[in-house]
Design a protein around this motif. Structure first.
Motif, PDB file in Angstrom:
ATOM      1  N   GLU A  76     -29.768 -41.959  40.993  1.00 34.46           N
ATOM      2  CA  GLU A  76     -29.457 -40.707  41.701  1.00 34.46           C
ATOM      3  C   GLU A  76     -28.139 -40.836  42.449  1.00 34.46           C
ATOM      4  N   ARG A  77     -27.929 -42.014  43.019  1.00 39.53           N
ATOM      5  CA  ARG A  77     -26.735 -42.209  43.857  1.00 39.53           C
ATOM      6  C   ARG A  77     -25.472 -42.340  43.006  1.00 39.53           C
ATOM      7  N   LEU A  78     -25.540 -43.186  42.010  1.00 37.86           N
ATOM      8  CA  LEU A  78     -24.396 -43.363  41.087  1.00 37.86           C
ATOM      9  C   LEU A  78     -24.970 -43.839  39.763  1.00 37.86           C
ATOM     10  N   ALA A  79     -25.009 -42.932  38.787  1.00 36.21           N
ATOM     11  CA  ALA A  79     -25.641 -43.261  37.503  1.00 36.21           C
ATOM     12  C   ALA A  79     -24.823 -44.276  36.722  1.00 36.21           C
ATOM     13  N   PHE A  80     -23.495 -44.157  36.831  1.00 40.60           N
ATOM     14  CA  PHE A  80     -22.664 -45.046  36.014  1.00 40.60           C
ATOM     15  C   PHE A  80     -21.250 -45.085  36.554  1.00 40.60           C
ATOM     16  N   HIS A  81     -20.661 -46.216  36.411  1.00 41.50           N
ATOM     17  CA  HIS A  81     -19.215 -46.321  36.567  1.00 41.50           C
ATOM     18  C   HIS A  81     -18.778 -47.590  35.867  1.00 41.50           C
ATOM     19  N   PRO A  82     -17.657 -47.544  35.141  1.00 40.26           N
ATOM     20  CA  PRO A  82     -17.280 -48.730  34.371  1.00 40.26           C
ATOM     21  C   PRO A  82     -16.754 -49.840  35.279  1.00 40.26           C
ATOM     22  N   LEU A  83     -16.904 -51.047  34.792  1.00 43.33           N
ATOM     23  CA  LEU A  83     -16.423 -52.176  35.593  1.00 43.33           C
ATOM     24  C   LEU A  83     -14.966 -52.545  35.294  1.00 43.33           C
ATOM     25  N   THR A  84     -14.207 -51.576  34.756  1.00 45.72           N
ATOM     26  CA  THR A  84     -12.755 -51.715  34.863  1.00 45.72           C
ATOM     27  C   THR A  84     -12.405 -51.490  36.332  1.00 45.72           C
ATOM     28  N   ARG A  85     -13.258 -50.653  36.982  1.00 47.24           N
ATOM     29  CA  ARG A  85     -13.166 -50.531  38.440  1.00 47.24           C
ATOM     30  C   ARG A  85     -14.403 -51.229  39.013  1.00 47.24           C
ATOM     31  N   GLY A  86     -14.889 -50.807  40.184  1.00 53.13           N
ATOM     32  CA  GLY A  86     -16.022 -51.530  40.766  1.00 53.13           C
ATOM     33  C   GLY A  86     -17.128 -50.606  41.215  1.00 53.13           C
ATOM     34  N   HIS A  87     -18.295 -51.137  41.459  1.00 56.48           N
ATOM     35  CA  HIS A  87     -19.346 -50.381  42.163  1.00 56.48           C
ATOM     36  C   HIS A  87     -20.203 -51.343  42.982  1.00 56.48           C
ATOM     37  N   LEU A  88     -20.939 -50.781  43.923  1.00 56.23           N
ATOM     38  CA  LEU A  88     -21.593 -51.611  44.937  1.00 56.23           C
ATOM     39  C   LEU A  88     -22.651 -52.571  44.382  1.00 56.23           C
ATOM     40  N   PRO A  89     -23.584 -52.100  43.532  1.00 62.64           N
ATOM     41  CA  PRO A  89     -24.616 -53.052  43.068  1.00 62.64           C
ATOM     42  C   PRO A  89     -24.035 -54.225  42.284  1.00 62.64           C
ATOM     43  N   ALA A  90     -22.922 -53.986  41.545  1.00 58.62           N
ATOM     44  CA  ALA A  90     -22.315 -55.090  40.787  1.00 58.62           C
ATOM     45  C   ALA A  90     -21.765 -56.143  41.753  1.00 58.62           C
ATOM     46  N   ILE A  91     -21.206 -55.670  42.859  1.00 59.67           N
ATOM     47  CA  ILE A  91     -20.642 -56.609  43.848  1.00 59.67           C
ATOM     48  C   ILE A  91     -21.769 -57.427  44.479  1.00 59.67           C
ATOM     49  N   GLU A  92     -22.799 -56.703  44.923  1.00 58.73           N
ATOM     50  CA  GLU A  92     -23.908 -57.411  45.604  1.00 58.73           C
ATOM     51  C   GLU A  92     -24.566 -58.421  44.675  1.00 58.73           C
ATOM     52  N   LEU A  93     -24.767 -58.024  43.430  1.00 54.15           N
ATOM     53  CA  LEU A  93     -25.419 -58.947  42.495  1.00 54.15           C
ATOM     54  C   LEU A  93     -24.499 -60.130  42.167  1.00 54.15           C
ATOM     55  N   GLY A  94     -23.213 -59.854  42.009  1.00 51.09           N
ATOM     56  CA  GLY A  94     -22.257 -60.939  41.743  1.00 51.09           C
ATOM     57  C   GLY A  94     -22.315 -61.980  42.852  1.00 51.09           C
ATOM     58  N   GLU A  95     -22.381 -61.513  44.092  1.00 50.42           N
ATOM     59  CA  GLU A  95     -22.461 -62.452  45.225  1.00 50.42           C
ATOM     60  C   GLU A  95     -23.749 -63.272  45.161  1.00 50.42           C
TER      61      GLU A  95
END
Ligand SMILES: Cc1ncc(COP(=O)(O)O)c(C=O)c1O
Length: 457
Positions: A76-95
């Motif tokens: 609901e908050r953000l269905a998709f965004h490519p990782l040519t840029r960034g998004h929050l869950p990808a950052i948190e999980l990467g950490e």
């Protein structure tokens, strides 16, 4: 026109994995409608304990509303965004992943274990090229291991039975035999020397191939689908040391061994080594969302130029890798694992299950070896305990089928080309209850008792 309620009739348009079109009127595979805990229910209402966690992936068990909610909230908050840029869950999980692997790690996301391995192969080749060693292209893998279905990952796979029909595969992949203490007849007291010998053989392969042409070695900490082959403790550290001596990178495929399967976050932890690349998938989201990752050392990450205009840049892209929903579900899965102590549960329930199976089945004429670590257990079937001649595939298949009829789904390795189609695999959800452990022991006890009263072929 009303639709038939006979799902096996309507299933005829689904092409099932590892199979082809069923004959007219033939009953198709079991069709599952729902799952809870370690159990699934088919469309006819029969219940089965899922002793293989689906495909070694539903590590936290079925029916977790919390994971569905984590996905829904994120979508609901953000269905998709490519990782040519960034998004929050990808950052948190990467950490989180970097932390779980001891820090200083970077994550490139993918959708499946095959893809995570493909990227590992591309990265090691490009990494060496960037550092002035473009001749390092060979990847050494092992016979009996499975690394995925895509052409590169299949080239690394050491199971002829899965490769044949699709060859020639990608060039540059070689195989060496894995340690197999049971088949090699290695006694407990000689195990560690044997592990070192196997690593020395692998090092000789690197030398024969010319080290300056070898890019990487790939291995699972324990070969899973290829027969639950547990190496001696000396093996992986010796392999890592050999790799370091020759400038070869180590890829540890944690697609199955990761996320608590063997009682620790990752299977390689026990060996105390730091692999250079760690492809992972399956249990990362408990299979509630397709997600995979190739986690690499900072040294590898740093070798790739950040400037997108630089000729040496990474040229790998995918659409859905690191999907926000998948990353959110992965974060929640990791939280569940910690809160419920599922690593400890895997270690203790696995030890209990292994001990009870050994007590119950250890003397059975069909059982050659019973081995495991955490909730990853293999029962190796033999036609003759003295010679260790492997049982025929039909016998293995008979056990799998009989277990299913009694409400237990188990796996089996299928390496028909090597004549090794004789290991029953158990990898139930780490969240299984004590009653679930009882069920596995009871069903297998009954199934093997039944098989000893029949002619063992
Ligand atoms: C060890 C290992 N690596 C890679 C893969 C490929 O993963 P996927 O099926 O998600 O592509 C598998 C799949 O079973 C696996 O067992």
């Amino acid at each position: 026109m009303t639709k038939s309620t006979d799902w096996s009739v309507r299933d005829r348009t689904v092409w099932h994995q590892m199979s082809g079109r069923p004959a007219k009127g033939a009953k198709g595979p079991m069709i599952v409608a729902e799952g809870d805990g370690a159990w699934v229910t088919d469309v006819e209402g029969n219940r089965y304990l899922d002793g293989l966690s689906g495909q070694w992936c539903v590590n936290v068990g079925y029916g977790r509303a919390r994971l569905a909610e984590a996905a829904a909230k994120q979508l609901e908050r953000l269905a998709f965004h490519p990782l040519t840029r960034g998004h929050l869950p990808a950052i948190e999980l990467g950490e989180r992943l970097s932390g779980l692997l001891g820090g200083d790690r970077a994550t490139f996301y993918a959708n499946s274990g095959s893809e995570a391995n493909e990227l590992a192969f591309k990265l090691v080749r490009q990494y060496h090229g960037l550092r002035g060693e473009p001749r390092r292209f060979k990847i050494i893998a092992r016979y009996r291991a499975y690394h995925g279905s895509t052409l590169g990952a299949l080239s690394a796979t050491g199971q002829a039975m899965r490769r044949t029909g699709y060859e020639p595969l990608a060039p540059g992949f070689l195989h060496v035999p894995p340690p197999d203490p049971y088949r090699e007849g290695i006694a407990e007291e000689d195990l560690e020397a044997y592990g070192e010998r196997c690593a020395a053989d692998l090092e000789r392969t690197i030398q024969f191939e010319l080290p300056e042409t070898v890019a990487a070695v790939i291995m699972e900490p324990i070969i899973t689908g290829g027969g639950i082959l547990i190496p001696p403790d000396s093996y992986l550290p010796a392999v890592k040391a050999a790799c370091e001596r020759h400038g070869v990178l180590l890829i540890c495929d944690e697609v199955i061994c990761g996320f608590g399967r063997t009682g620790t976050w990752f299977g390689h932890e026990r060996a105390g080594v730091r692999p250079d690349l760690v492809p992972m998938a399956k249990g990362i989201t408990g299979a509630y969302f397709p997600l995979a990752a190739t986690v690499v050392s900072d040294e590898i990450f740093a070798a790739f130029p950040a400037d997108p205009a630089d000729e040496g840049r990474l040229r790998h892209i995918n659409t859905f890798g690191g999907h926000p929903g998948g990353c959110a579900v992965a974060l929640e899965t990791l939280a569940i694992m910690e809160e419920e102590g599922l690593l400890e549960r895997s270690a203790s329930a696995g030890a209990d299950l292994l001990a009870r199976l050994r007590a119950k089945l250890g003397d059975h004429p069909l059982v050659g070896d019973l081995r495991g670590r955490g909730l990853l257990i293999g029962i190796e079937l033999v036609a003759d305990q003295a010679t260790r001649a492997p049982a025929a595939g039909a016998v293995t298949g008979g056990i799998v089928k009989a277990a299913q009829q009694r409400g237990l789904l188990v796996g089996r390795n299928v390496d028909t080309a090597a004549g090794l189609d004789n290991v029953i695999a158990l990898a139930p959800p780490l969240s299984l209850t004590d009653a679930d452990v009882d069920h596995i022991v009871d069903v297998l006890g009954a199934v093997f008792a039944e098989h000893s009263s029949k002619a063992v072929t």
